[in-house]
Write a protein that holds these residues in place. Structure first.
Motif, PDB file in Angstrom:
ATOM      1  N   THR A  79       0.841  -1.186   0.000  1.00 36.06           N
ATOM      2  CA  THR A  79       0.000   0.000   0.000  1.00 36.06           C
ATOM      3  C   THR A  79       0.877   1.237   0.000  1.00 36.06           C
ATOM      4  OG1 THR A  79      -1.374  -1.237   1.541  1.00 36.06           O
ATOM      5  CG2 THR A  79      -1.986   1.044   1.158  1.00 36.06           C
ATOM      6  N   SER A  80       0.643   2.171  -0.918  1.00 34.05           N
ATOM      7  CA  SER A  80       1.378   3.438  -0.772  1.00 34.05           C
ATOM      8  C   SER A  80       0.520   4.485  -0.091  1.00 34.05           C
ATOM      9  CB  SER A  80       1.968   3.935  -2.083  1.00 34.05           C
ATOM     10  OG  SER A  80       1.037   3.990  -3.088  1.00 34.05           O
ATOM     11  N   THR A 131      -3.993   3.336  -3.251  1.00 30.74           N
ATOM     12  CA  THR A 131      -2.974   2.995  -4.245  1.00 30.74           C
ATOM     13  C   THR A 131      -2.036   1.926  -3.705  1.00 30.74           C
ATOM     14  OG1 THR A 131      -3.001   5.319  -4.928  1.00 30.74           O
ATOM     15  CG2 THR A 131      -1.146   3.996  -5.689  1.00 30.74           C
ATOM     16  N   TYR A 132      -1.788   0.908  -4.503  1.00 32.94           N
ATOM     17  CA  TYR A 132      -0.743  -0.072  -4.204  1.00 32.94           C
ATOM     18  C   TYR A 132       0.429   0.161  -5.146  1.00 32.94           C
ATOM     19  CZ  TYR A 132      -2.303  -3.414  -0.695  1.00 32.94           C
ATOM     20  OH  TYR A 132      -2.623  -4.018   0.492  1.00 32.94           O
ATOM     21  N   ALA A 133       1.635   0.104  -4.606  1.00 33.27           N
ATOM     22  CA  ALA A 133       2.840   0.210  -5.434  1.00 33.27           C
ATOM     23  C   ALA A 133       3.320  -1.189  -5.790  1.00 33.27           C
ATOM     24  CB  ALA A 133       3.925   0.959  -4.675  1.00 33.27           C
ATOM     25  N   LEU A 134       3.704  -1.362  -7.040  1.00 34.19           N
ATOM     26  CA  LEU A 134       4.237  -2.641  -7.494  1.00 34.19           C
ATOM     27  C   LEU A 134       5.756  -2.622  -7.388  1.00 34.19           C
ATOM     28  CD1 LEU A 134       2.005  -3.017 -10.674  1.00 34.19           C
ATOM     29  CD2 LEU A 134       1.626  -3.952  -8.390  1.00 34.19           C
ATOM     30  N   PRO A 135       6.355  -3.740  -7.045  1.00 34.42           N
ATOM     31  CA  PRO A 135       7.824  -3.777  -6.990  1.00 34.42           C
ATOM     32  C   PRO A 135       8.413  -3.510  -8.377  1.00 34.42           C
ATOM     33  CG  PRO A 135       6.868  -5.931  -6.412  1.00 34.42           C
ATOM     34  CD  PRO A 135       5.737  -5.024  -6.705  1.00 34.42           C
ATOM     35  N   ALA A 136       9.573  -2.891  -8.390  1.00 31.89           N
ATOM     36  CA  ALA A 136      10.208  -2.501  -9.676  1.00 31.89           C
ATOM     37  C   ALA A 136      10.550  -3.727 -10.514  1.00 31.89           C
ATOM     38  CB  ALA A 136      11.464  -1.690  -9.387  1.00 31.89           C
TER      39      ALA A 136
END
Lengths: 136, 136, 136, 136
Positions: A79-80, A131-136
């Motif tokens: 979660t961001s 918003t969820y951040a996805l790993p790079a």
């Protein structure tokens, strides 16, 4: 790669959160549903399900939505940000949250979440967006 | 009526949430601090303190702030909305949240919250802002 | 590279927004201040400065904060999310917003913003919190 | 009392905001749509519609939604909080926002808003959620 099933999601998530009462109840095109059986620890004075418990289920639903739309169980999606509004007292034995997709991008997933109890989806107890951040 | 003390807050809140690891650590003019000793249940894969756990502590800090600024332990003050942003991985044995007052009115209290771990307040793991509604 | 000055920020931003009444008023270590002279178009019934006008100034302050902390005027830094709470009626001829840094990372900047008018910073009319994304 | 029509809403709102390009485009059971013809002042470098402009249209849609669900044009209904997430660049000559009802109570109205341009509602440029307070 196809969308992971409810069973696949729960099988991969459960060992990571052995004590968690949250579980995936449904996934589909652009949505996911989380469920939590209320054990009693989550109750505030008066028998109301606490706000942070509702937040936790909303957050779980968004996480499952991420798996549904990126088509893999990405445990490191994080979660961001998430904002929640409480709408009415939450009373009941089961808490539900349904997350619907606003946007999936390379770096993140945005969704809107509705939370309700046994009183029915037409009487939401909370509404959220995040918003969820996805790993790079 | 004077501001309730940390001891008064914890003595009144604890019986209502017998299982909760959140507690009030400090209250003062326009601020309150919550503390939570991490037991292990709150950890995500990798040993990170979960987002909902950080939300729960931020929410508790805002609740204690309400008590501080309305000068009574009002158990029926309820979160009406809260938004949180996660800033960096949260690792540690103790989680802290400090809520500072943005505004107190007749109907609600608005505050800003910073969350951190043993790494120190200068490395916040989350920042939040939200509103508590006061009973009529 | 040093932090850009107020003059440098305004000189670079103004040509991009020729009609905008927002301007940078101050920048420093971990903060930035935006100012807007109210022209009348921003007023709601009753003479109150509208909510979206306050949002616009808060957003500008965060943008200037980004310049301050990444130490360059990056016009393509974009708001990714922003939440605002309105605290009291906003009346006056000048609107101010001060953004303070919560976190600067490689990909984004998070900050908290206080908005006020001629009535003084101790009577904030709005409080906000949000995230700017930095170009890759 | 019946729901006010689009014409009634615009006739009552316009004199209060003589310069505003926002207008009500549609109202119905549990929703309202706002429209704004882009004049050029709202553009950022690159020709993108600015974030605050999108916020303003989202806020207007929520306001019209309030009128729809309380069944009167209540000019003194005020935003109490609103959070917005930007999803993709907003390019076009018309900006739209559709607000849907999450809850109407005695004291406030909560709704979720989708914002888009000529590219179509399936390519939302922003998503928002917020609360309007009703006068006592």
């Amino acid at each position: 790669m196809p969308r992971p099933s409810v069973e696949e999601i729960n099988a991969l998530v459960r060992p990571q959160f052995p004590g968690s009462p949250n579980e995936c109840a449904e996934v589909g095109e652009g949505y996911a549903v989380a469920r939590r059986v209320i054990t009693g620890e989550e109750l505030r004075p008066g028998g109301y399900i606490s706000g942070p418990t509702q937040f936790a289920v909303a957050d779980a639903a968004l996480w499952y939505l991420v798996f549904a739309v990126i088509e893999r169980v990405e445990l490191m999606a994080l979660t961001s940000e998430l904002s929640i509004r409480y709408l009415r007292p939450a009373i009941g034995e089961t808490l539900w949250a349904r997350a619907t997709l606003d946007k999936v991008g390379r770096r993140n997933v945005v969704g809107t979440v509705r939370v309700w109890t046994d009183d029915g989806v037409d009487k939401p107890t909370a509404t959220a967006q995040g918003t969820y951040a996805l790993p790079a």
